[in-house]
Design a protein around this motif. Sequence first.
Motif, PDB file in Angstrom:
ATOM      1  N   GLY A 137       3.732  21.583   1.985  1.00  0.00           N
ATOM      2  CA  GLY A 137       3.919  20.303   1.306  1.00  0.00           C
ATOM      3  C   GLY A 137       3.035  19.189   1.820  1.00  0.00           C
ATOM      4  O   GLY A 137       2.059  19.425   2.534  1.00  0.00           O
ATOM      5  N   ASN A 138       3.400  17.954   1.474  1.00  0.00           N
ATOM      6  CA  ASN A 138       2.498  16.842   1.772  1.00  0.00           C
ATOM      7  C   ASN A 138       2.849  16.081   3.039  1.00  0.00           C
ATOM      8  O   ASN A 138       2.118  15.218   3.469  1.00  0.00           O
ATOM      9  CB  ASN A 138       2.441  15.900   0.557  1.00  0.00           C
ATOM     10  N   ARG A 139       4.004  16.426   3.645  1.00  0.00           N
ATOM     11  CA  ARG A 139       4.365  15.606   4.799  1.00  0.00           C
ATOM     12  C   ARG A 139       5.120  16.389   5.869  1.00  0.00           C
ATOM     13  O   ARG A 139       5.864  15.829   6.656  1.00  0.00           O
ATOM     14  CB  ARG A 139       5.184  14.408   4.348  1.00  0.00           C
ATOM     15  N   ASN A 171      12.315   7.108  12.362  1.00  0.00           N
ATOM     16  CA  ASN A 171      10.953   7.197  12.886  1.00  0.00           C
ATOM     17  C   ASN A 171      10.063   7.964  11.910  1.00  0.00           C
ATOM     18  O   ASN A 171       8.973   8.399  12.254  1.00  0.00           O
ATOM     19  CB  ASN A 171      10.909   7.813  14.291  1.00  0.00           C
ATOM     20  N   ASP A 172      10.568   8.112  10.680  1.00  0.00           N
ATOM     21  CA  ASP A 172       9.812   8.817   9.655  1.00  0.00           C
ATOM     22  C   ASP A 172       9.060   7.774   8.815  1.00  0.00           C
ATOM     23  O   ASP A 172       9.682   6.898   8.208  1.00  0.00           O
ATOM     24  CB  ASP A 172      10.802   9.603   8.786  1.00  0.00           C
ATOM     25  N   PRO A 173       7.704   7.844   8.791  1.00  0.00           N
ATOM     26  CA  PRO A 173       6.944   6.811   8.073  1.00  0.00           C
ATOM     27  C   PRO A 173       7.293   6.724   6.586  1.00  0.00           C
ATOM     28  O   PRO A 173       7.212   5.640   5.993  1.00  0.00           O
ATOM     29  CB  PRO A 173       5.487   7.245   8.255  1.00  0.00           C
ATOM     30  N   PHE A 174       7.692   7.834   5.986  1.00  0.00           N
ATOM     31  CA  PHE A 174       8.024   7.809   4.556  1.00  0.00           C
ATOM     32  C   PHE A 174       9.380   7.140   4.331  1.00  0.00           C
ATOM     33  O   PHE A 174       9.550   6.349   3.407  1.00  0.00           O
ATOM     34  CB  PHE A 174       7.986   9.223   3.963  1.00  0.00           C
ATOM     35  N   TRP A 175      10.330   7.423   5.207  1.00  0.00           N
ATOM     36  CA  TRP A 175      11.637   6.769   5.075  1.00  0.00           C
ATOM     37  C   TRP A 175      11.528   5.286   5.402  1.00  0.00           C
ATOM     38  O   TRP A 175      12.202   4.461   4.799  1.00  0.00           O
ATOM     39  CB  TRP A 175      12.702   7.488   5.918  1.00  0.00           C
ATOM     40  N   LEU A 176      10.672   4.921   6.323  1.00  0.00           N
ATOM     41  CA  LEU A 176      10.439   3.497   6.618  1.00  0.00           C
ATOM     42  C   LEU A 176       9.890   2.807   5.362  1.00  0.00           C
ATOM     43  O   LEU A 176      10.272   1.693   5.009  1.00  0.00           O
ATOM     44  CB  LEU A 176       9.459   3.355   7.788  1.00  0.00           C
ATOM     45  N   HIS A 177       9.032   3.530   4.664  1.00  0.00           N
ATOM     46  CA  HIS A 177       8.453   2.967   3.438  1.00  0.00           C
ATOM     47  C   HIS A 177       9.516   2.834   2.333  1.00  0.00           C
ATOM     48  O   HIS A 177       9.497   1.876   1.573  1.00  0.00           O
ATOM     49  CB  HIS A 177       7.285   3.845   2.978  1.00  0.00           C
ATOM     50  N   PRO A 197       0.824  -1.206   0.000  1.00  0.00           N
ATOM     51  CA  PRO A 197       0.000   0.000   0.000  1.00  0.00           C
ATOM     52  C   PRO A 197       0.869   1.272   0.000  1.00  0.00           C
ATOM     53  O   PRO A 197       2.073   1.187   0.202  1.00  0.00           O
ATOM     54  CB  PRO A 197      -0.734  -0.133   1.343  1.00  0.00           C
ATOM     55  N   THR A 198       0.222   2.411  -0.205  1.00  0.00           N
ATOM     56  CA  THR A 198       0.944   3.687  -0.121  1.00  0.00           C
ATOM     57  C   THR A 198       0.885   4.185   1.323  1.00  0.00           C
ATOM     58  O   THR A 198       0.055   3.725   2.103  1.00  0.00           O
ATOM     59  CB  THR A 198       0.301   4.747  -1.028  1.00  0.00           C
ATOM     60  N   VAL A 199       1.735   5.140   1.637  1.00  0.00           N
ATOM     61  CA  VAL A 199       1.695   5.706   2.996  1.00  0.00           C
ATOM     62  C   VAL A 199       0.481   6.620   3.143  1.00  0.00           C
ATOM     63  O   VAL A 199      -0.294   6.528   4.083  1.00  0.00           O
ATOM     64  CB  VAL A 199       2.972   6.525   3.307  1.00  0.00           C
ATOM     65  N   SER A 200       0.305   7.504   2.172  1.00  0.00           N
ATOM     66  CA  SER A 200      -0.745   8.518   2.325  1.00  0.00           C
ATOM     67  C   SER A 200      -1.911   8.260   1.383  1.00  0.00           C
ATOM     68  O   SER A 200      -1.776   7.606   0.343  1.00  0.00           O
ATOM     69  CB  SER A 200      -0.174   9.920   2.075  1.00  0.00           C
ATOM     70  N   LEU A 201      -3.030   8.835   1.786  1.00  0.00           N
ATOM     71  CA  LEU A 201      -4.236   8.774   0.972  1.00  0.00           C
ATOM     72  C   LEU A 201      -4.037   9.580  -0.314  1.00  0.00           C
ATOM     73  O   LEU A 201      -4.476   9.194  -1.394  1.00  0.00           O
ATOM     74  CB  LEU A 201      -5.364   9.408   1.803  1.00  0.00           C
ATOM     75  N   ASP A 221      -1.337  12.007   6.144  1.00  0.00           N
ATOM     76  CA  ASP A 221      -2.673  12.609   6.015  1.00  0.00           C
ATOM     77  C   ASP A 221      -3.799  11.736   6.573  1.00  0.00           C
ATOM     78  O   ASP A 221      -4.796  12.241   7.058  1.00  0.00           O
ATOM     79  CB  ASP A 221      -2.957  13.014   4.553  1.00  0.00           C
ATOM     80  N   ARG A 222      -3.618  10.402   6.518  1.00  0.00           N
ATOM     81  CA  ARG A 222      -4.680   9.523   7.019  1.00  0.00           C
ATOM     82  C   ARG A 222      -4.971   9.782   8.499  1.00  0.00           C
ATOM     83  O   ARG A 222      -6.042   9.492   8.991  1.00  0.00           O
ATOM     84  CB  ARG A 222      -4.271   8.051   6.888  1.00  0.00           C
TER      85      ARG A 222
END
Length: 481
Positions: A292-294, A89-95, A49-53, A326-327
């Motif tokens: 921005g988005n994050r 601890n960054d959800p985007f870097w974890l992804h 899945p993606t991180v964000s909606l 964003d979720r």
Amino acid sequence: MTSCTNSEPVTVHVAFLPSAGMGHLNPCLRTAEQFLRHGCKVTLITPKPTVSLAESNLINRFCSSFPSSQLNQVDLNLIDVDPTQVNTNDPFWLHFETIRQSLQYHLPTILSSLSSPPLSAFIYDVSLISPLVPITEKLCFPSYIYFIAPARMFSFFAHLSVLSEKNPGVKPSSFIGGVVEIPGIAPIPRSSVPPLLLEPNSLFESIFMEDSPKLKKLSGIFINSFEELEPEALAALNNGRVVPGLPPVYPIGPLVPCEFEKVRSSPKTNSSTILKWLDGQPAGSVVYVCLGNRTQTRREQIKDMAQGLISCGYKFLWVVKLKIVDREDQEEELDDVLGNEVMKQVNEKGMAVKTWVDQMEILGHPSVGGFVNHGGWNSLVEGVWHGKPILSWAHDGDQKIASEVVKMNGVGIWPQVWGWGARDDVVKGEEIARAINEMMSNESLRNKAREMKEAARKAAGVGGSCEVIIKRQIEEWKKRI
Ligand code: UDP
Ligand code: UDP
């Protein structure tokens, strides 16, 4: 590579693989759109899945905008990665890391199965280099990255390999001194270096150090920039000064808004309410604020942010993010954070929204006179595209290096004393109001922004540098079929 008989039409087939976050997805899809527009077949491989909606919404819009004969979409299922084993601890870097670790399992099969017509090229996100190089080398087709930040940042990323070769076994936190000197590039002060690169053993540091030396294995780099915006860095990269033997860097910017990105008006998006409100304001009178988005605005900063806007003397449209993803951002209302009294003043003096907005539409609105941003490169280029003066407030990552580009060009201001928005002291409301005033009233900034807008339109227009590069690239790939 199989060859075609003369009677078969020659179709170039390009596969794209994005990584996490809108700052990565937007340039990927906008680049893909360029190739679709010039008759290529595109396969979009989407990590799920993606991180964000916002990402899944955009992927859906993109896929439903082109016929399946031209656009093919394939899911890349991700493996489970234990977050406690990844140093972030960054959800985007974890992804990013999850995608990196998943590639070896599914991607070779996906790429080998793309046979009608055979793949001409593979273009993937900058964050995926190390795990992809062995896969693409084995499959023997040209592979490229798209870089999501300025050419100045790319010079830094590429030159890291040179610095680390001179300092074997030494961490960037030690070998990076007071300034980074890169041939042909204005020096980068240590204070502008992405903070996590100076944090030994962070995931950011390990990915950067692992990937930088592998850049030479690519066939090229697509970058969202253009000659007039970054003449110095583009020249230094392409004449071999930054790293001898680096593959060509193709400046295909400014990557412009595409039809598929348009967010349809719905009560959830607020789009029509925002536009109606903007329609009622005088030309050039509104300050548009979006980080921005994050990038969340820190709790300790948000009240001063509100005070700065309330007291700046201009109307404002403020897109507020309280959470990184964003979720999770629907859990709390702005009133809860600001309190009723401040919220009342916000609503009197401007408009605050907590939803995803169509930024390109807003920036293109005549009543918007200036853009407060966090130094996100996509946003800065979008500001340039619409000729809006910029107040760049770098929060993290590459954002100071991007802010330097805007400042050097004279299209924006960057209050360096504010430090890192995500890390340093709170910036007081009066300071924010003063900087907004400077951005909104500075005539030379406005003139420069107008000039750069014209250069941007030329680069992206018919016969402009972007089209020339894309067409040349397609012709080159055709020769290999
Ligand atoms: N964006 C948008 N609406 C929003 C927030 C962001 O359209 O409400 C878009 C913006 O136009 C840009 C991207 O999301 O294209 C953000 O990328 P950028 O590089 O500016 O910053 P990042 O979010 O990656 O830090
Ligand atoms: N970056 C990179 N290699 C990577 C991941 C990121 O060079 O593996 C660069 C990216 O181009 C950008 C910076 O690191 O210049 C910050 O990346 P991040 O994903 O945090 O940016 P954002 O999503 O906030 O735009």
